[in-house]
Design an enzyme around this catalytic site. Structure first.
Site, short mmCIF file in Angstrom:
data_model
loop_
_atom_site.label_atom_id
_atom_site.label_comp_id
_atom_site.label_asym_id
_atom_site.label_seq_id
_atom_site.Cartn_x
_atom_site.Cartn_y
_atom_site.Cartn_z
N GLU A 86 44.57 28.99 6.47
CA GLU A 86 43.08 28.83 5.66
C GLU A 86 42.00 28.41 7.01
O GLU A 86 41.20 27.49 6.73
CB GLU A 86 43.14 27.75 4.78
CG GLU A 86 43.95 27.95 3.42
CD GLU A 86 43.69 29.30 2.63
OE1 GLU A 86 42.60 29.81 2.99
OE2 GLU A 86 44.51 29.73 1.86
N ALA A 87 42.43 29.11 8.25
CA ALA A 87 41.43 28.63 9.19
C ALA A 87 39.96 28.82 9.17
O ALA A 87 39.28 28.28 9.72
CB ALA A 87 41.92 29.21 10.61
#
Ligand SMILES: [Zn+2]
Length: 190
Positions: A86-87
């Protein structure tokens, strides 16, 4: 030489499985890894990465004020790799910290995330990863309406396309569809 690697796509599919696989490969060789994820994504509980086929493991949750560089520096043992899920939800300062983890601590970082939101704007984390990464890779997805590569994400609510609103909406009833540019602007739905 350690690298900052960013693998991005238009949809979540497959990312988490890849992270869990990479972690497993390192750990099988007795090499420790650190898995991190955004604290924003609470779909599976804060601080977990999970795949749709039910694989799940604990991860360090990155909060807005998390000092990633300090955290890695203070670990009792230097990890062999940092894996980030989930960068797209990272803040600018998180991404700059990750670059320093690579350059100053010589620890490779592999980040996975989504490039653009449904308004077709870059997510903050993605923007800075695209700017700072040593190596970029694309997770390819096909447009739901034709055979072209999907480069955008269409948000629909009860079958209607939506182009405005808050960037991050987790747990709502909307659907996100991978689409090509043409079908982003003119989806064959009404
Ligand atoms: Zn298309």
């Amino acid at each position: 030489m350690a690298q900052l690697y960013y693998k991005y796509g238009t949809m979540n599919s497959g990312k988490t499985i890849e992270i869990l696989k990479v972690a497993h490969n390192y750990e099988e060789q007795g090499k420790s890894v650190v898995i991190m994820t955004s604290a924003i994504d609470t779909r599976d509980g804060v601080g977990y990465v999970s795949s749709r086929i039910g694989m799940r493991r604990q991860a360090m949750a990155i909060e807005e004020d998390t000092d990633i560089l300090g955290y890695i520096k203070n670990l009792p043992e230097k990890p062999f790799c940092i894996l980030i899920d989930e960068a797209q939800f990272l803040k600018r300062h998180h991404v700059y910290d990750l670059a320093r983890v690579v350059d100053e601590l010589d620890v490779p970082v592999m980040a996975f995330g989504l490039k653009n939101d449904f308004r077709n704007e870059l997510f903050e984390g993605s923007k800075h990863l695209l700017l700072l990464a040593d190596k970029l890779d694309e997770i390819k997805t096909i447009c739901q309406f034709c055979s072209k590569k999907a480069t955008m994400v269409l948000r629909t609510d009860h079958g209607h396309p939506i182009y405005d609103g808050e960037q991050i909406q987790i747990g709502g009833n909307e659907t996100y569809i991978p689409v090509c540019r043409k079908h982003y602007f003119n989806p064959p739905i009404h």
